[in-house]
Design a protein around this motif. Structure first.
Motif, PDB file in Angstrom:
ATOM      1  N   TYR A  54       0.829  -1.210   0.000  1.00  0.00           N
ATOM      2  CA  TYR A  54       0.000   0.000   0.000  1.00  0.00           C
ATOM      3  C   TYR A  54       0.864   1.260   0.000  1.00  0.00           C
ATOM      4  O   TYR A  54       0.615   2.205  -0.752  1.00  0.00           O
ATOM      5  CB  TYR A  54      -0.927  -0.027   1.222  1.00  0.00           C
ATOM      6  N   TYR A  55       1.884   1.273   0.850  1.00  0.00           N
ATOM      7  CA  TYR A  55       2.740   2.450   0.969  1.00  0.00           C
ATOM      8  C   TYR A  55       3.609   2.640  -0.276  1.00  0.00           C
ATOM      9  O   TYR A  55       3.837   3.770  -0.716  1.00  0.00           O
ATOM     10  CB  TYR A  55       3.612   2.336   2.217  1.00  0.00           C
ATOM     11  N   LYS A  56       4.094   1.559  -0.828  1.00  0.00           N
ATOM     12  CA  LYS A  56       4.902   1.643  -2.044  1.00  0.00           C
ATOM     13  C   LYS A  56       4.083   2.223  -3.193  1.00  0.00           C
ATOM     14  O   LYS A  56       4.549   3.085  -3.945  1.00  0.00           O
ATOM     15  CB  LYS A  56       5.430   0.255  -2.413  1.00  0.00           C
ATOM     16  N   LEU A  57       2.854   1.751  -3.325  1.00  0.00           N
ATOM     17  CA  LEU A  57       1.980   2.241  -4.389  1.00  0.00           C
ATOM     18  C   LEU A  57       1.592   3.694  -4.161  1.00  0.00           C
ATOM     19  O   LEU A  57       1.483   4.481  -5.115  1.00  0.00           O
ATOM     20  CB  LEU A  57       0.731   1.363  -4.472  1.00  0.00           C
ATOM     21  N   LEU A  58       1.388   4.058  -2.899  1.00  0.00           N
ATOM     22  CA  LEU A  58       1.040   5.438  -2.564  1.00  0.00           C
ATOM     23  C   LEU A  58       2.131   6.398  -3.048  1.00  0.00           C
ATOM     24  O   LEU A  58       1.849   7.448  -3.630  1.00  0.00           O
ATOM     25  CB  LEU A  58       0.834   5.559  -1.051  1.00  0.00           C
ATOM     26  N   LEU A  59       3.385   6.019  -2.862  1.00  0.00           N
ATOM     27  CA  LEU A  59       4.502   6.865  -3.295  1.00  0.00           C
ATOM     28  C   LEU A  59       4.632   6.916  -4.812  1.00  0.00           C
ATOM     29  O   LEU A  59       5.259   7.826  -5.358  1.00  0.00           O
ATOM     30  CB  LEU A  59       5.808   6.358  -2.683  1.00  0.00           C
ATOM     31  N   GLN A  60       4.019   5.967  -5.486  1.00  0.00           N
ATOM     32  CA  GLN A  60       4.052   5.920  -6.952  1.00  0.00           C
ATOM     33  C   GLN A  60       2.833   6.600  -7.591  1.00  0.00           C
ATOM     34  O   GLN A  60       2.638   6.546  -8.802  1.00  0.00           O
ATOM     35  CB  GLN A  60       4.116   4.458  -7.426  1.00  0.00           C
ATOM     36  N   GLY A  61       1.993   7.219  -6.755  1.00  0.00           N
ATOM     37  CA  GLY A  61       0.792   7.868  -7.281  1.00  0.00           C
ATOM     38  C   GLY A  61      -0.309   6.880  -7.612  1.00  0.00           C
ATOM     39  O   GLY A  61      -1.187   7.168  -8.425  1.00  0.00           O
ATOM     40  N   LYS A  62      -0.280   5.728  -6.953  1.00  0.00           N
ATOM     41  CA  LYS A  62      -1.255   4.682  -7.253  1.00  0.00           C
ATOM     42  C   LYS A  62      -2.134   4.380  -6.041  1.00  0.00           C
ATOM     43  O   LYS A  62      -2.455   3.230  -5.747  1.00  0.00           O
ATOM     44  CB  LYS A  62      -0.541   3.412  -7.716  1.00  0.00           C
TER      45      LYS A  62
END
Length: 316
Positions: free
Chosen positions: A251-259
Motif C-alpha cells: 500500500y505504501y509503495k503504491l502510494l509513493l508511486q501515485g497509485k
C-alpha cells in the motif's frame, strides 16, 4: 466508506480509555480459556470459503471502534424504527457478520455469557491479519457490549475524500497520533474499493483537471475504464492494492508511486511528518507491522459498552 479505516471530522462522545487499564490478554484465561481458538477457527473456516472475509472483519472492527468505542454496536441489527449503524450509508457494504455470529454461538456453547461480542470482533480482526500473512499479537480483552446503535451516527465516519487536517483532527479526538493514522491506513493493503469511493479523483476532479494530477496516469486510466463517469454497474470497483489478499506494505509503495485509491490516502503525503512515515513503512515491512500492531492495540482499547450480549445482533 469502502475501505478498512474509518475516520471522522465530527466529535465522538464515548468513555475514553480510562477503562483501558482493565483490558488484559489474560482476561478470559480462567473462565473461557478456549476463546482464542474458537474465534480463530471461525475466521479460518470463513476465509477458506471467501477470501474477502479478512478485509471485511478488519474494516468492521475499525468502523465499530470509531463510533462510541469498541463496543460491538456495529453488530446490532435494526429494530423497528431505529436504524442501526450497519444500515447507515457508509456501512451498507460491510459484510461477514456471520463470522462473528458463528464464533459467538460456539463460545456460548463453551462458556455462556462470558465473552463479549466486542472482544470477539477485536480478536477476529487480529486473526484476519494473521490469516492474511500479517503479524500476530495478543489482544487485550475485557470490553463490554454497547446497547446503542444509530445509523445517524455513521455520518461521523469520514468519507474517503477527507483531507489531512480532517484525518488528524479525527484521530486526535480519540487519542491517536499522526503515526497511528499512517499505520492504521495501512489496513488498506487488504480489500476492495467501490467506484463511488474514488470517483472524485478520476472524473471532474476540479475545474482544471478531469483526473487528480497526483495520480499516476496509467493507473488512473485503468480505474476510469473500470469506473466510467456514469457507471451503473453495481459493486464495480478495484482492489485496494496489487496484493489485496495479503497483509504487506505494498500500500505504501503504491502510494509513493501515485497509485493510491482515495483522497484520504493521497492526503498522507500532504505533510512532511506523515510523508516520512509513508516512506519508512514503504521501505520496511517490519517497521510497518510493528507500528500497525501498536496502533491497533491503542485503537481497540477505546471502550464504551455495558453488557455481555447473548446474541451479537440484539441487546439483552
Amino acid at each position: 466508506m469502502d475501505v478498512v479505516v474509518a475516520l471522522s471530522v465530527a466529535f465522538l462522545v464515548f468513555p475514553f480509555p480510562s477503562a483501558a487499564g482493565a483490558l488484559s490478554p489474560s482476561y478470559y484465561d480462567d473462565n473461557c480459556p478456549q476463546h482464542k481458538s474458537i474465534v480463530r477457527s471461525a475466521v479460518e473456516k470463513a476465509t477458506s470459503n471467501d477470501k474477502t472475509v479478512p478485509s471485511a472483519l478488519l474494516r468492521m472492527h475499525f468502523h465499530d471502534c470509531f463510533i462510541r468505542g469498541c463496543d460491538g454496536s456495529v453488530l446490532l441489527d435494526t429494530k423497528g424504527k431505529n436504524r442501526a449503524e450497519k444500515d447507515g450509508p457508509p456501512n451498507i457494504s460491510l459484510h461477514a457478520f456471520y463470522v462473528i455470529d458463528n464464533a459467538k454461538k460456539a463460545l456460548e456453547a463453551e462458556c455462556p455469557g462470558v465473552v463479549s461480542c466486542a472482544d470477539i470482533l477485536a480478536i477476529a480482526a487480529r486473526d484476519a491479519i494473521v490469516v492474511s500473512g500479517g503479524p500476530y499479537w495478543e489482544v487485550p480483552n475485557g470490553r463490554k457490549d454497547g446497547r446503542v446503535s444509530l445509523a445517524s451516527d455513521t455520518r461521523q465516519l469520514p468519507a474517503p475524500v477527507s483531507n489531512i487536517s480532517q484525518l488528524k483532527q479525527s484521530f486526535g479526538q480519540k487519542g491517536l497520533s499522526a503515526k497511528d493514522l499512517v499505520a492504521l491506513s495501512g489496513g488498506h493493503t487488504l480489500g476492495f474499493a467501490h467506484c463511488s469511493s474514488f470517483q472524485n479523483r478520476i472524473h471532474n476532479f476540479n475545474t482544471t483537471h478531469d483526473v487528480d494530477p497526483t495520480m499516476n496516469p496509467s493507473f488512473a486510466s485503468g480505474l476510469r475504464s473500470v469506473c466510467p463517469a456514469h457507471n451503473k454497474v453495481r459493486n464495480a470497483g478495484a482492489p485496494l492494492d496489487s496484493s489485496n489478499l495479503i497483509f504487506d506494505n505494498a500500500y505504501y509503495k503504491l502510494l509513493l508511486q501515485g497509485k493510491s485509491m482515495f483522497s484520504s490516502d493521497q492526503a498522507l503525503l500532504a505533510t512532511p511528518k506523515t510523508k516520512a512515515l509513508v516512506s519508512k513503512f514503504a521501505n520496511s515491512r517490519k517497521a510497518f507491522e510493528r507500528a500497525f500492531v501498536n496502533s491497533m492495540t491503542k485503537m481497540s482499547s477505546l471502550t464504551g459498552g455495558e453488557e455481555i450480549r447473548r446474541d451479537c445482533r440484539v441487546v439483552n
